[in-house]
Write a protein that holds these residues in place. Structure first.
Motif, PDB file in Angstrom:
ATOM      1  N   MET A   1       0.828  -1.209   0.000  1.00  0.00           N
ATOM      2  CA  MET A   1       0.000   0.000   0.000  1.00  0.00           C
ATOM      3  C   MET A   1       0.864   1.261   0.000  1.00  0.00           C
ATOM      4  O   MET A   1       0.492   2.279  -0.602  1.00  0.00           O
ATOM      5  CB  MET A   1      -0.928  -0.011   1.214  1.00  0.00           C
ATOM      6  CG  MET A   1      -1.967  -1.123   1.160  1.00  0.00           C
ATOM      7  SD  MET A   1      -2.730  -1.445   2.779  1.00  0.00           S
ATOM      8  CE  MET A   1      -3.624   0.080   3.051  1.00  0.00           C
ATOM      9  N   ILE A   2       2.010   1.199   0.657  1.00  0.00           N
ATOM     10  CA  ILE A   2       2.930   2.356   0.647  1.00  0.00           C
ATOM     11  C   ILE A   2       3.460   2.585  -0.751  1.00  0.00           C
ATOM     12  O   ILE A   2       3.522   3.716  -1.238  1.00  0.00           O
ATOM     13  CB  ILE A   2       4.093   2.125   1.637  1.00  0.00           C
ATOM     14  CG1 ILE A   2       3.573   2.013   3.071  1.00  0.00           C
ATOM     15  CG2 ILE A   2       5.105   3.262   1.534  1.00  0.00           C
ATOM     16  CD1 ILE A   2       4.629   1.569   4.068  1.00  0.00           C
ATOM     17  N   ARG A   3       3.839   1.516  -1.427  1.00  0.00           N
ATOM     18  CA  ARG A   3       4.350   1.621  -2.797  1.00  0.00           C
ATOM     19  C   ARG A   3       3.276   2.201  -3.717  1.00  0.00           C
ATOM     20  O   ARG A   3       3.552   3.038  -4.589  1.00  0.00           O
ATOM     21  CB  ARG A   3       4.818   0.256  -3.289  1.00  0.00           C
ATOM     22  CG  ARG A   3       6.083  -0.255  -2.604  1.00  0.00           C
ATOM     23  CD  ARG A   3       6.406  -1.682  -3.028  1.00  0.00           C
ATOM     24  NE  ARG A   3       6.617  -1.775  -4.451  1.00  0.00           N
ATOM     25  CZ  ARG A   3       7.766  -1.530  -5.064  1.00  0.00           C
ATOM     26  NH1 ARG A   3       8.826  -1.168  -4.346  1.00  0.00           N
ATOM     27  NH2 ARG A   3       7.885  -1.652  -6.377  1.00  0.00           N
ATOM     28  N   GLU A   4       2.041   1.777  -3.525  1.00  0.00           N
ATOM     29  CA  GLU A   4       0.944   2.279  -4.362  1.00  0.00           C
ATOM     30  C   GLU A   4       0.690   3.752  -4.085  1.00  0.00           C
ATOM     31  O   GLU A   4       0.438   4.531  -5.022  1.00  0.00           O
ATOM     32  CB  GLU A   4      -0.319   1.464  -4.087  1.00  0.00           C
ATOM     33  CG  GLU A   4      -0.242   0.026  -4.602  1.00  0.00           C
ATOM     34  CD  GLU A   4      -1.436  -0.802  -4.187  1.00  0.00           C
ATOM     35  OE1 GLU A   4      -2.167  -0.371  -3.250  1.00  0.00           O
ATOM     36  OE2 GLU A   4      -1.634  -1.890  -4.769  1.00  0.00           O
ATOM     37  N   ALA A   5       0.755   4.160  -2.825  1.00  0.00           N
ATOM     38  CA  ALA A   5       0.553   5.573  -2.493  1.00  0.00           C
ATOM     39  C   ALA A   5       1.651   6.447  -3.087  1.00  0.00           C
ATOM     40  O   ALA A   5       1.385   7.543  -3.583  1.00  0.00           O
ATOM     41  CB  ALA A   5       0.507   5.742  -0.981  1.00  0.00           C
ATOM     42  N   ALA A   6       2.879   5.955  -3.036  1.00  0.00           N
ATOM     43  CA  ALA A   6       4.009   6.724  -3.593  1.00  0.00           C
ATOM     44  C   ALA A   6       3.898   6.844  -5.109  1.00  0.00           C
ATOM     45  O   ALA A   6       4.251   7.881  -5.683  1.00  0.00           O
ATOM     46  CB  ALA A   6       5.324   6.051  -3.223  1.00  0.00           C
ATOM     47  N   ALA A   7       3.363   5.798  -5.733  1.00  0.00           N
ATOM     48  CA  ALA A   7       3.272   5.799  -7.206  1.00  0.00           C
ATOM     49  C   ALA A   7       2.087   6.593  -7.721  1.00  0.00           C
ATOM     50  O   ALA A   7       2.016   6.911  -8.913  1.00  0.00           O
ATOM     51  CB  ALA A   7       3.174   4.351  -7.711  1.00  0.00           C
ATOM     52  N   SER A   8       1.165   6.947  -6.818  1.00  0.00           N
ATOM     53  CA  SER A   8      -0.061   7.628  -7.255  1.00  0.00           C
ATOM     54  C   SER A   8       0.127   9.107  -7.510  1.00  0.00           C
ATOM     55  O   SER A   8      -0.803   9.806  -7.863  1.00  0.00           O
ATOM     56  CB  SER A   8      -1.159   7.429  -6.197  1.00  0.00           C
ATOM     57  OG  SER A   8      -0.823   8.078  -4.981  1.00  0.00           O
ATOM     58  N   GLY A   9       1.335   9.572  -7.322  1.00  0.00           N
ATOM     59  CA  GLY A   9       1.605  10.987  -7.645  1.00  0.00           C
ATOM     60  C   GLY A   9       1.865  11.843  -6.432  1.00  0.00           C
ATOM     61  O   GLY A   9       1.894  11.389  -5.325  1.00  0.00           O
TER      62      GLY A   9
END
Length: 227
Positions: free
Chosen positions: A219-227
């Motif tokens: 979830m951290i990786r996804e949040a970082a990749a979301s902009g």
């Protein structure tokens, strides 16, 4: 024209650490942040009009800082220590007792603040597991018991350093870090860079409206990749 959004006043602890330094960098670059109050034992070396640094030695007594803790919108608690660097007693003191003193003081001065905690992937909130996991889990439990309206706990896996600041300990830097760096290069999903971790923490702390959430490494990786 719509009113311009009010820039946030944020509190940051541990700004000289590997992750805290990256959080500070992202906060300084964020147009949504108007003031940063950094509390620590050492100066960060950063210079910016919106950064105000407070040197403080007794993290079990934050009463002298009551006025500084007022009107905080978001707290990023990155103050941490590696368990291999201190005794079990000191590790518990820094991880849990310092955090408790901070949340006690902040909940009085800024009860509506959001709280972002730099945690660990192996934290156990059930009191089981290795000492490291139990202490990290207890820190999470202490935060969850507070009345802050928004509480976000980040549980990263391996944290890959990208800046000059590296984890302490000669054995880790000379042996474990090269091994983990090679593993991370082959399979980035096992962790996240310190910069992307900080990016995700800042984004969630400033923008999320959910009441409470625990962020896994994915979830951290996804949040970082979301902009």
């Amino acid at each position: 024209m719509p009113d311009k959004p009010i820039a946030a006043k944020v509190l940051l602890t541990g700004a000289t650490g590997m992750v805290g330094r990256q959080v500070l960098t992202h906060l300084l670059a964020s147009p949504g942040v108007g003031e940063i109050v950094s509390i620590g034992r050492r100066q960060t070396g950063a210079s910016d009009d919106k950064l105000r640094e407070i040197l403080h030695t007794d993290f079990l007594d934050l009463s002298p800082l009551a006025s500084d803790l007022a009107n905080i919108d978001v707290c990023f608690h990155c103050l941490a220590v590696y368990q291999s660097q201190v005794s079990k007693k000191v590790y518990f003191k820094i991880t849990c007792e310092y955090q408790q003193a901070l949340t006690d003081a902040l909940s009085t001065a800024s009860p509506a603040a959001a709280f972002v905690l730099f945690g660990a992937q192996r934290a156990r909130t059930d009191g089981r597991g290795m000492p490291f996991a139990r202490v990290k889990g207890q820190a999470e439990n202490l935060l969850q018991a507070t009345n802050f309206p928004r509480k976000y706990i980040f549980r990263p896996g391996h944290i890959q350093p990208t800046g000059k600041r590296k984890p302490p300990g000669g054995i880790y830097r000379l042996v474990m870090l090269p091994i983990m760096t090679a593993k991370f290069a082959k399979n980035p999903a096992i962790g996240i860079t310190d910069s992307d971790l900080a990016k995700a923490m800042v984004k969630v702390g400033l923008e999320s409206t959910e009441e409470s959430k625990i962020f896994s490494n994915l979830m951290i990786r996804e949040a970082a990749a979301s902009g």
